[in-house]
Design a protein around this motif. Structure first.
Motif, mmCIF file in Angstrom:
data_model
loop_
_atom_site.group_PDB
_atom_site.id
_atom_site.type_symbol
_atom_site.label_atom_id
_atom_site.label_comp_id
_atom_site.label_asym_id
_atom_site.label_seq_id
_atom_site.Cartn_x
_atom_site.Cartn_y
_atom_site.Cartn_z
ATOM 1 N N PRO A 54 33.065 40.647 35.208
ATOM 2 C CA PRO A 54 34.330 40.368 35.914
ATOM 3 C C PRO A 54 34.995 41.595 36.515
ATOM 4 O O PRO A 54 35.880 41.443 37.365
ATOM 5 C CB PRO A 54 35.206 39.767 34.813
ATOM 6 C CG PRO A 54 34.681 40.361 33.544
ATOM 7 C CD PRO A 54 33.205 40.476 33.755
ATOM 8 N N HIS A 55 34.571 42.807 36.112
ATOM 9 C CA HIS A 55 35.201 44.016 36.639
ATOM 10 C C HIS A 55 34.606 44.439 37.977
ATOM 11 O O HIS A 55 35.126 45.342 38.624
ATOM 12 C CB HIS A 55 35.066 45.161 35.630
ATOM 13 C CG HIS A 55 33.654 45.569 35.360
ATOM 14 N ND1 HIS A 55 32.694 44.710 34.878
ATOM 15 C CD2 HIS A 55 33.027 46.767 35.508
ATOM 16 C CE1 HIS A 55 31.551 45.347 34.745
ATOM 17 N NE2 HIS A 55 31.727 46.593 35.123
ATOM 18 N N ILE A 56 33.502 43.795 38.386
ATOM 19 C CA ILE A 56 32.897 44.057 39.694
ATOM 20 C C ILE A 56 33.101 42.816 40.550
ATOM 21 O O ILE A 56 32.681 41.719 40.187
ATOM 22 C CB ILE A 56 31.402 44.403 39.568
ATOM 23 C CG1 ILE A 56 31.228 45.667 38.716
ATOM 24 C CG2 ILE A 56 30.784 44.605 40.951
ATOM 25 C CD1 ILE A 56 29.790 46.097 38.522
ATOM 26 N N LEU A 57 33.749 42.992 41.678
ATOM 27 C CA LEU A 57 34.128 41.873 42.532
ATOM 28 C C LEU A 57 32.941 41.403 43.376
ATOM 29 O O LEU A 57 31.935 42.123 43.516
ATOM 30 C CB LEU A 57 35.295 42.289 43.422
ATOM 31 C CG LEU A 57 36.538 42.760 42.642
ATOM 32 C CD1 LEU A 57 37.621 43.245 43.593
ATOM 33 C CD2 LEU A 57 37.071 41.644 41.746
ATOM 34 N N PRO A 58 33.016 40.193 43.941
ATOM 35 C CA PRO A 58 31.882 39.653 44.705
ATOM 36 C C PRO A 58 31.394 40.552 45.843
ATOM 37 O O PRO A 58 30.209 40.527 46.186
ATOM 38 C CB PRO A 58 32.439 38.329 45.251
ATOM 39 C CG PRO A 58 33.452 37.913 44.229
ATOM 40 C CD PRO A 58 34.093 39.201 43.770
ATOM 41 N N ASP A 59 32.287 41.354 46.417
ATOM 42 C CA ASP A 59 31.862 42.240 47.508
ATOM 43 C C ASP A 59 31.256 43.550 47.005
ATOM 44 O O ASP A 59 30.909 44.426 47.801
ATOM 45 C CB ASP A 59 33.036 42.542 48.450
ATOM 46 C CG ASP A 59 34.165 43.305 47.763
ATOM 47 O OD1 ASP A 59 34.055 43.604 46.555
ATOM 48 O OD2 ASP A 59 35.168 43.603 48.434
#
Length: 388
Positions: A54-59
């Motif tokens: 969750p700490h890395i966003l989809p982009d």
């Protein structure tokens, strides 16, 4: 705190408390950590709940360090939470490093499967003391790398390599004529042999901690991270925030342990009244609240420093010392408040105590960080004297 961090952390907390905590007594949690079968089952649940990595966003961008703290503290509410949410060590630190300094082809080949939770990773740095190798002093590194055509050939031994058994990605540190180097490798590899997985006090990380031999490992030149001799710089770029994320996860675990101890102290009767009404117990729980809040404030302060773009090595050393020692006090008091129940596996309190004891050594023991800070004290004093 940003709205997005509050929203993500709330979903993570609900997921860990409701979906992950029930697995804490699963027989697949062994002395060398949860099995890979259990880890993948938990990650599948997190993926379905929308809280995987969750700490890395989809982009591909990261939350800020402050936002990451809010998320990882909640993930740590169970020892299995960071594994389920794919924010556990060493993967979280390795993902951060590759995202910061990896070339596009490195990120596609090695980072992408880590972010997706498809593979685990291991960071090969520490070496056996009997070999005279690197521990807290990385300058003692004995593992070598030499060019042979368009490949580097690596030889040496490593120890305390977390997650090496079962990992799919390895980051290996070795020494060339230019200095320290860092390489990305696919695992398993026949040139990398696990001598044994050690029995240790902690048991939260899949694969445990291994002693590893590296015999004539051939690595293509384009799998070096950066240039020859830049390895220590990249290691420091990884370790400064990694020490802080350890603090975040184990703060969450201690919050939960304190909840369990508080509940026990309010329900358990002794000498005609609940344990919490006895000053010896009530005061320990009061001291826990103080240490928990101080640890939280230290974590967010250090995260803010890192968010300014500073390397933050001094601040991360301060946080590692202050938080790890505070969490040790908290975990110890939780055990003490619960008496005999506190040393059983009926709750996670005894595990949290073991894990936090080990945390005081992870990424450099407390004393090394104090020594580093003491050297800064001397440097700052000398600077003042020179300017006087």
């Amino acid at each position: 705190m940003s709205e997005r961090a509050l929203e993500i952390s709330a979903r993570v907390e609900q997921f860990v408390r409701e979906s992950v905590a029930p697995y804490e007594g699963d027989p697949r949690c062994g002395a060398h950590g949860p099995s890979d079968e259990l880890a993948m089952e938990l990650k599948a649940l997190a993926r379905k709940a929308g809280v995987l990595t969750p700490h890395i966003l989809p982009d591909g961008s990261h939350l800020s360090h402050r936002e990451t703290a809010a998320v990882l503290i909640r993930a740590g509410l169970s020892p299995l939470g960071p594994i389920a949410c794919n924010v556990a060590a060493p993967d979280e630190g390795n993902m951060y490093l590759l995202g910061k300094v990896g070339a596009p082809e490195i990120r596609e080949r090695f980072l992408a499967p880590l972010v997706k939770g498809e593979k685990r990773s291991a960071f090969f740095m520490t070496e056996p003391a009997e070999d005279g190798g690197a521990g807290s002093d990385p300058m003692m590194m004995q593992t070598t790398c030499k060019m042979d055509g368009n490949h580097w050939v690596i030889n040496g031994r490593k120890t305390y390599i977390t997650g090496a058994d079962g990992a799919g990605v390895g980051i290996i540190m070795a020494k060339s004529d230019d200095g320290a180097c860092m390489f990305l490798v696919d695992l398993p590899d026949p040139a990398i042999r696990i001598e044994r997985v050690m029995d240790t006090i902690d048991s939260s990380m899949p694969g445990g901690h291994a002693v590893v031999s590296i015999d004539n490992l051939r690595v293509p030149a384009d799998q070096m991270l950066g240039e020859s001799g830049e390895g220590f710089r990249y290691a420091q770029a990884r370790l400064a925030p990694a020490r802080l994320t350890h603090c975040m996860r184990w703060l969450g675990a201690c919050v939960r342990a304190n909840e369990i101890a508080t509940d026990y102290a309010n329900r358990r009767m002794a000498f005609g009244k609940p344990l919490v009404d006895h000053e010896g117990v009530g005061f320990m729980l009061a001291e826990n609240l103080i240490d928990l809040k101080q640890a939280e404030l230290m974590i967010y302060w250090c995260a803010d420093v890192l968010d300014t773009g500073a390397v933050g090595t001094t601040e991360s050393s301060m946080a590692k010392v202050a938080v790890s020692e505070a969490l040790m006090r908290i975990a110890d008091r939780c055990v003490q408040c619960m008496g005999g129940q506190g040393v059983t596996t009926d709750t996670i309190v005894e595990q949290v105590f073991r894990e936090v004891r080990a945390f005081r050594i992870y990424d450099g023991p407390t004393e090394v960080h104090k020594w580093s800070l003491a050297k800064k004290v001397k440097r700052d004093w000398k600077k003042v004297q020179d300017q006087a």
